[in-house]
Every structure is written in structure tokens, then in C-alpha cells.
Design a protein around this motif. Sequence first.
Motif, short mmCIF file in Angstrom:
data_model
loop_
_atom_site.label_atom_id
_atom_site.label_comp_id
_atom_site.label_asym_id
_atom_site.label_seq_id
_atom_site.Cartn_x
_atom_site.Cartn_y
_atom_site.Cartn_z
N LEU A 206 -5.39 6.73 1.30
CA LEU A 206 -4.89 7.34 -0.05
C LEU A 206 -4.67 8.86 0.00
O LEU A 206 -3.82 9.54 -0.63
CB LEU A 206 -6.18 7.17 -0.85
N LEU B 5 3.52 6.99 -4.76
CA LEU B 5 3.62 7.29 -6.21
C LEU B 5 2.41 8.09 -6.70
O LEU B 5 2.40 9.09 -7.21
CB LEU B 5 3.48 5.80 -7.19
N PHE B 6 1.37 7.70 -5.86
CA PHE B 6 0.05 8.42 -6.33
C PHE B 6 0.12 10.02 -5.62
O PHE B 6 -0.24 11.08 -6.26
CB PHE B 6 -1.29 7.91 -5.49
N VAL C 16 0.85 -1.09 -0.17
CA VAL C 16 0.13 -0.01 -0.06
C VAL C 16 0.81 1.36 -0.07
O VAL C 16 0.56 2.18 -0.70
CB VAL C 16 -1.00 0.07 1.23
N LEU D 167 2.57 2.36 -3.40
CA LEU D 167 1.35 2.86 -4.29
C LEU D 167 0.93 4.37 -3.99
O LEU D 167 0.71 5.10 -4.77
CB LEU D 167 0.35 1.84 -4.11
N ASN D 168 0.76 4.36 -2.82
CA ASN D 168 0.13 5.47 -2.16
C ASN D 168 1.12 6.77 -2.24
O ASN D 168 0.91 8.09 -2.48
CB ASN D 168 -0.39 5.73 -0.76
#
Lengths: 306, 277
Positions: free
Chosen positions: A179, A103-104, A97, A100-101
Motif C-alpha cells: 500500500l 489510484l490510492f 493490486v 488499486l494501489n
Amino acid sequence: MSDKLAKRVGLSSVTVAQAHPRQGPAPLWRRATEEPAWVRVALIGTALTFLALFLMLPLAVVLYSAFERGLGVWYSAITEPDALAAIRLTLLVVAIVVPLNTLFGIAAAWAIAKFEFRGKPILISLIDMPFAISPVVVGLIFVILFGSQGWLGPWLSAYDLRIIFAVPGIVIVIAFGTLPFIARELIPLMQQQGKEEEEASLTLGASGWKTFWHVTLPNIKWGLIYGIILCNARAMGEFGAVAVVSGRIRGETNTMPLHIEVLYNEYMFTAAFAVSSLLTGLALVTIAIKSVVEWQEERRQKLAEA
Amino acid sequence: MAGVAASRGRVIPGFGLTMGFTLLYLGLVFLVPVGAFLLYTTTLSWETFWNAVTHRQVIASYKLSFGSSLIAATINLVFGALVAWVLVRYRFPGKKLVDALVDLPFALPTAVAGIALVTLYASTGWVGQYLDVFGIRVAYTQLGVIVALTYIGLPFVVRTVQPVLEDLDAEWEEASASLGAGRLTTLRRVILPALLPALLTGYALAFARALGEYGSVVFISGNLPFRTEITPLLIVARAEQYDYQGAAAIGTVMLVAAFLMLLVINGLQWWTSRRYG
């Protein structure tokens, strides 16, 4: 060269005292706008009592209860197989997680801070939104989508895929819940820093990636570190959403907070607090890093003002 | 919504890549699932929906959740403003540490907070045993729910008021004092109006956070039907009984409440930024 860069070059000759005239003894005329000493003492006392009751005591009770029966009991509680399985699962989820978060967060902050486009306030509000949604509703959303009696349930079981009551479900609800954290940290930071330095680097012939690595990344380093560590702490501690989708299968789908709940409900209080002490340590590291980041940012601003 | 970028000789690359990834990720993780959930609730018949959201037990939970969240946010409004004031205006030993610790409820997992609070406030706990003498019970009553919600909402008012208070110009207070106003009058007529948008934003944030909170409450509340069951708990209970329709109906009520709070907060923030530029 931009103003900012020029300012930075000249900053070494400016002393801190000049940059901050407020420091040092307060001038006499300030006294008219100060409260009498007894009021000050009473206000500080009330505020500290409130904070002691609501912040210090819960922290103290976790650490006290975890080590009450000695280091040996604490150690065996966190190395017992179910606890280790919970720790391993939690680390696995976080390892998926958080990158990914991250990069986001970087992508969103780059797009929002460096470019003008229509609907920007809407995009920022959308990124904030998962934070406002109750964790149990987050869990419910995915149970209704992927649960055995959910919308995609029959299709998933036809292919023998499990999302709810399994690791993928835990990963996705935690990704949803955490997120906003890195993006929220980076967007205001990068907006405030502007794009002059990047433009300078690019016009001097550096590639986009090189500019990001050597100009942007060093500028946002501390904010990014805090965002990642906060996202990590919140991901490891996520409870409500995971409680709905995990099914609480011991040794398989129990993350650390769920394992704490199981131990507590089985009256194994010392063990529950022992596992809690690990997450509490992580929370303390998180707020310590936040203080360092703020201190760095303050220093930067002082230098920029100079 | 996002495609049209102002294209006046852009030097900085990567708009397509970063915006593409942002929208893709936001879509997959957040927008599509929430959209699908809302679509699912439209498949419920009006009767199913209405019966689920007006069930007696559910109504009792709204009263508890909304009422306790309001009380907790109000406590945080008063004490949060006080803490922010003390941290910005006064000096005392350990101030840096106290300032940093204000964020603890934000970083500490809610389940850990939950078991810590129930241990403290149980009738044998560090705090509970003294309250017990006076006949005050916190654990397994509404008071316990309020304590837990106050705990998790604590950082919000402090952190929204603190920066505004730091930037508040001393000149206004000096002018007020030189015109003969006492400290209390200055506080009421000069300082409080200036802090009002920030106070309300913090209040709304603390309230919104409290409304959806689950982990820190369920341990100390004891979850007694009709008495200490918060609405999020009922959603979990319905989902665990595979009553997805009931869970979805109550979840929609919570989701709508959250969106409304977000609108209020955005409005307040817009007001704040207009006032302070």
C-alpha cells in the motif's frame, strides 16, 4: 505566470557548467579537507568488499545456479505446469493490486500535496505504517478475520465464500503490504512541485481532469513510473504474508515466491533458481528504472536552479 | 480528523474525491483489519495471552530476533556509513552501478534472497566452504540469521545518510582544517555530529525491518527449536496449527514493537528535519 514556468522558459541559454560550478577539477583549497590517498583506497576497498559479499555474490549465485545446467533446463523449469500456474496467479494478483494501489497513491498524494488540512502528519504516518508491520503479522490479521476459525469464518462458510487459502486472501494481504510504495514516492514529489502550475492551468479555464492529465501527470510521470514498478516488484515478491494465507495449494494458491520455496524444500534447486531468476530480472529492471528516475530528477533540478 | 480544509478561495478541485478515496481504501485495507485484530486480542484472557507470549520457545525466539536484529543493524550502521561516505566523497570506476545496486535488497523478493544466501553460506557454498576451513558455520546458526538480516537492512543506513552527506557544507570541514584539526578530529567533532540524526534514523529503520523479516531468514536459519527460530516463524507455526490465540498474542507483541519503532523513527526524522531545516 509562475516563477517556475518563467524560469523554465529562460533556461535554454544557461550552460551546464554555469549551473554547476562544482564540476571540473577541484580547487586547490579542497585538499586540506581530503584524506590521504592510502586512506581513500582502503575505505573504497573495504566498502566494495562488503558490497561484493552482500550484494554481488547473492545476485551472482541466483543467476549462476539458474543457468548452470543450460538454457534448456532453465526453460523447462519455468514452463512446467505448476510454475506456469504460479506465474499466472502472480500476474493476476498484480493486475488487481497494482492499479488499486496506484489510484490510492495518486489520490493520497493529491489530497496531501495540494491541500492544507488538520491531521495531515497523522495521515502520512498512517500511510507509512503497513511498511513497518511484519509480513507474517499482516497474514495473521487476515487469517484471524476471515479464516475458517476466524471472526467472519462461520458467516463466510454459510455463503460458501473462501478468502483464506484462496485468491482473495492473497490479493488483500499483498494490497496491504504494498500500500505505501506509490504514495510514498508521489507525496514528497508533489509537495515539492507545489500547486502553482495547476492553479495557473485552472485559472486559464482548464477543467480539473484536464489539468491533472496535462499539467500534473507529466510532472510526476517518472516518479509515478518508479512507484508502480517498485510496487509491482514488491507485490510479485511478497512472501511472508502470502505464506500465512495461501495454504500452499500447488497449482492453485502458490504464487511465484511460494513456488520457489516448495521447489527448494523438495531439493529441486535448479528449478527454484530458474523461477527466482525471473523475479531477479524484475528486481534489476526496478533498480535500473530508479536510476533513470533519479537522473531525470537531477536534470530537472539543475534546470530549475539555472 | 481530515475533514476541515482551509477554505481560502481554493482553485484546485478534487479534495473531497481524493481524500474520500484515500480514507476509504486505507480504512478497508489497513485500518479496519488492524483494528479488528487488536479487538480480537482483547478477547483473549490475560492468562492465555501471558502463557502464549512467555512460552519458553517464544522467549528464546525474542532473544534471537531482537539480538540478531540489533547486531545486524549495528553492522549496517558501520558499513552503511562507510558505503555512503565512499559513494558521496570518492570517485572510482563503476560507482554509478554500485550506487544503483545498493537498492537490490529492497527490490529482490525475500524468498529469492533467502535461497541465495543459504546456497552461498552452506558448508559447500561459494563462501561457506572457505569459512568451514576455519570452523565457522553460518548456515543453520545464529550467524546465518545475522547475515540475512544484514542483507535486507543494507539499503536503509546508506540511503538515509547519503543525502545528508551530499548536502553537508564543505565550509565546516575547511574551518576545522584551518584551525589545525586533523582529518580524524574533523570526522569525530564535525562530520559525525552532523550525520548523527541520519545515522540513528537509518539504524532504527534497519532494526525495525530486521525484526519483522521472515522470507530471507527462514532458509538460512534452519529453524531449529530454541536455537534458530525467529519470532515471525513462530507466528507462522502457530497459525498453521490453527492456534490463532497463540499466534495473535505473539503477533500483538510484534505489532507493538513495530509501532514503538515507528514512533522512534518519526521522532528521529523530526529531529533531523529540525536540524537541517
